[in-house]
Design a protein around this motif. Structure first.
Motif, PDB file in Angstrom:
ATOM      1  N   PRO A 159       2.019  11.926   3.740  1.00 39.91           N
ATOM      2  CA  PRO A 159       1.327  11.005   2.827  1.00 39.91           C
ATOM      3  C   PRO A 159       1.852  11.167   1.406  1.00 39.91           C
ATOM      4  CG  PRO A 159      -0.226  12.166   4.253  1.00 39.91           C
ATOM      5  CD  PRO A 159       1.104  12.835   4.435  1.00 39.91           C
ATOM      6  N   PRO A 160       1.666  10.126   0.578  1.00 38.37           N
ATOM      7  CA  PRO A 160       0.895   8.914   0.827  1.00 38.37           C
ATOM      8  C   PRO A 160       1.639   7.919   1.724  1.00 38.37           C
ATOM      9  CG  PRO A 160       1.831   8.845  -1.376  1.00 38.37           C
ATOM     10  CD  PRO A 160       2.130  10.214  -0.832  1.00 38.37           C
ATOM     11  N   SER A 161       0.859   7.236   2.538  1.00 38.89           N
ATOM     12  CA  SER A 161       1.403   6.302   3.516  1.00 38.89           C
ATOM     13  C   SER A 161       0.811   4.917   3.281  1.00 38.89           C
ATOM     14  CB  SER A 161       1.061   6.775   4.926  1.00 38.89           C
ATOM     15  OG  SER A 161      -0.348   6.683   5.139  1.00 38.89           O
ATOM     16  N   ASP A 212      -2.928   4.968   3.188  1.00 41.26           N
ATOM     17  CA  ASP A 212      -3.461   5.364   1.883  1.00 41.26           C
ATOM     18  C   ASP A 212      -3.430   4.190   0.910  1.00 41.26           C
ATOM     19  OD1 ASP A 212      -3.828   8.251   2.427  1.00 41.26           O
ATOM     20  OD2 ASP A 212      -1.652   8.251   2.594  1.00 41.26           O
ATOM     21  N   ALA A 213      -2.369   3.403   0.967  1.00 42.30           N
ATOM     22  CA  ALA A 213      -2.241   2.252   0.075  1.00 42.30           C
ATOM     23  C   ALA A 213      -3.273   1.174   0.401  1.00 42.30           C
ATOM     24  CB  ALA A 213      -0.831   1.682   0.153  1.00 42.30           C
ATOM     25  N   ILE A 215      -6.271   1.771   1.713  1.00 41.61           N
ATOM     26  CA  ILE A 215      -7.563   2.307   1.294  1.00 41.61           C
ATOM     27  C   ILE A 215      -7.707   2.230  -0.225  1.00 41.61           C
ATOM     28  CG2 ILE A 215      -8.951   4.426   1.157  1.00 41.61           C
ATOM     29  CD1 ILE A 215      -7.843   5.148   3.925  1.00 41.61           C
ATOM     30  N   ASP A 216      -6.619   2.498  -0.940  1.00 40.78           N
ATOM     31  CA  ASP A 216      -6.620   2.450  -2.407  1.00 40.78           C
ATOM     32  C   ASP A 216      -5.395   1.670  -2.870  1.00 40.78           C
ATOM     33  OD1 ASP A 216      -6.916   2.819  -5.097  1.00 40.78           O
ATOM     34  OD2 ASP A 216      -6.542   4.980  -5.089  1.00 40.78           O
ATOM     35  N   VAL A 254      -1.515   3.923  -5.023  1.00 44.84           N
ATOM     36  CA  VAL A 254      -0.305   4.432  -4.386  1.00 44.84           C
ATOM     37  C   VAL A 254       0.902   3.738  -4.985  1.00 44.84           C
ATOM     38  CG1 VAL A 254       0.973   4.629  -2.215  1.00 44.84           C
ATOM     39  CG2 VAL A 254      -1.496   5.014  -2.242  1.00 44.84           C
ATOM     40  N   ASP A 308       6.446   5.009  -2.740  1.00 43.69           N
ATOM     41  CA  ASP A 308       6.024   5.861  -1.637  1.00 43.69           C
ATOM     42  C   ASP A 308       6.023   5.135  -0.296  1.00 43.69           C
ATOM     43  OD1 ASP A 308       5.588   8.187  -3.163  1.00 43.69           O
ATOM     44  OD2 ASP A 308       3.628   7.447  -3.811  1.00 43.69           O
ATOM     45  N   ASP A 324      -0.104   7.613  10.517  1.00 39.59           N
ATOM     46  CA  ASP A 324      -1.478   7.581  10.012  1.00 39.59           C
ATOM     47  C   ASP A 324      -2.165   6.251  10.277  1.00 39.59           C
ATOM     48  OD1 ASP A 324      -0.960  10.085   9.060  1.00 39.59           O
ATOM     49  OD2 ASP A 324      -0.848   9.508   6.939  1.00 39.59           O
ATOM     50  N   ALA A 378     -10.822   3.970   9.427  1.00 41.52           N
ATOM     51  CA  ALA A 378     -10.789   4.276   8.000  1.00 41.52           C
ATOM     52  C   ALA A 378     -11.175   3.061   7.159  1.00 41.52           C
ATOM     53  CB  ALA A 378      -9.404   4.770   7.603  1.00 41.52           C
ATOM     54  N   GLU A 390     -14.679   0.993   4.179  1.00 39.84           N
ATOM     55  CA  GLU A 390     -14.404   0.465   2.854  1.00 39.84           C
ATOM     56  C   GLU A 390     -15.034  -0.916   2.678  1.00 39.84           C
ATOM     57  OE1 GLU A 390     -12.794   2.348   0.674  1.00 39.84           O
ATOM     58  OE2 GLU A 390     -12.422   3.914   2.181  1.00 39.84           O
TER      59      GLU A 390
END
Length: 262
Positions: free
Chosen positions: A61-63, A66-67, A69-70, A74, A78, A94, A101, A105
């Motif tokens: 990560p970051p993957s 992650d991008a 989710i946020d 990110v 990355d 992931d 996940a 959200e």
């Protein structure tokens, strides 16, 4: 200036050659002189592998998850990798946890759109390869792009899969006040049989306003995929390349109102 034109390649039925169509459509758009961002939204990472970026699938990560989710937290560096024909937002192992996940959200189906708003300014087209099932990731692709290219096999099971897809798209349109446009149907892996011809006739009857393109079964398509390229970067001439150029030109024609710059 309007942003890049976005489209996704989707069919919830597995085994239809969805990723092959997505990669070669992106390659065709590049061949026509466009800058392309390719997004591998499939947790299986088939396009990431098929573009020669398999090591990125197992990267730390970051993957992409992650991008999603946020989306603003990110760095594009990355998750965006260079390729000879296009830039690629790679999938990652992931992503297998994406459904659970993102369910936690707010606005889970809007995350890809927000992410693309922050990274796609340098591109003419964004091509999103969807997972082979319906759910929150496909919702993200449909919401972010509002344009679909549909790969389908010329076999009777395609009837039910297309009916389910359009019912699903209709529900998403109503829920989010969208208009999701089918740009093209790519009849994939066609052989010369009576069943194939019957299904092609059914496609034309069921989708009279959607252009249908015929991609015949060719081992050379798999060889290009194994080499990590579209057919346009392959070391051999493949007759189906012209079909993908035709699909790309249809995309150009259908999406001119996005002010794509050649």
């Amino acid at each position: 200036m309007a942003g890049p034109a976005r489209l996704c390649v989707t069919n919830q039925k597995g085994g239809v050659g969805k990723t092959t169509v997505a990669v070669n459509l992106a390659g065709a758009l590049n061949e026509l002189g466009h800058d392309v961002l390719f997004v591998d939204l499939d947790p299986q990472g088939n396009a990431t592998e098929g573009l020669g970026l398999l090591e990125a699938y197992d990267a730390e990560p970051p993957s992409l998850l992650d991008a999603l989710i946020d989306p603003t937290g990110v760095s594009p560096e990355d998750i965006v990798y260079s390729h000879a024909e296009m830039d690629v937002v790679v999938s990652n192992i992931d992503m297998n946890a994406a459904a659970s996940a993102l369910a936690q959200e707010s606005g889970p189906e809007t995350r890809l759109a927000t992410l693309l708003d922050g990274i796609d300014g340098d591109y003419d087209y964004v091509v999103v390869d969807c997972p082979p099932h319906l759910g929150v990731l496909t919702d993200n692709a449909l919401y972010a792009t509002e344009n679909i290219v549909i790969p389908a096999l010329t076999e009777p099971t395609s009837k039910r899969s297309l009916e389910l897809l359009f019912d699903y798209v209709g529900s998403l349109e109503m829920e989010h006040d969208l208009e999701i446009e089918p740009i093209a149907l790519v009849a994939n892996r066609i052989e010369t049989t009576g069943e194939d011809e019957a299904m092609l006739a059914w496609f034309e009857e069921a989708l009279p306003d959607v252009p249908i393109f015929r991609v015949r079964k060719r081992v050379a398509l798999q060889r290009a995929f194994t080499a990590g390229t579209s057919v346009f970067e392959a070391d051999e001439e493949i007759d189906m390349a012209e079909v993908f150029i035709d699909v790309a030109e249809q995309v150009e024609e259908s999406m001119t109102d996005t002010e794509v710059l050649a």
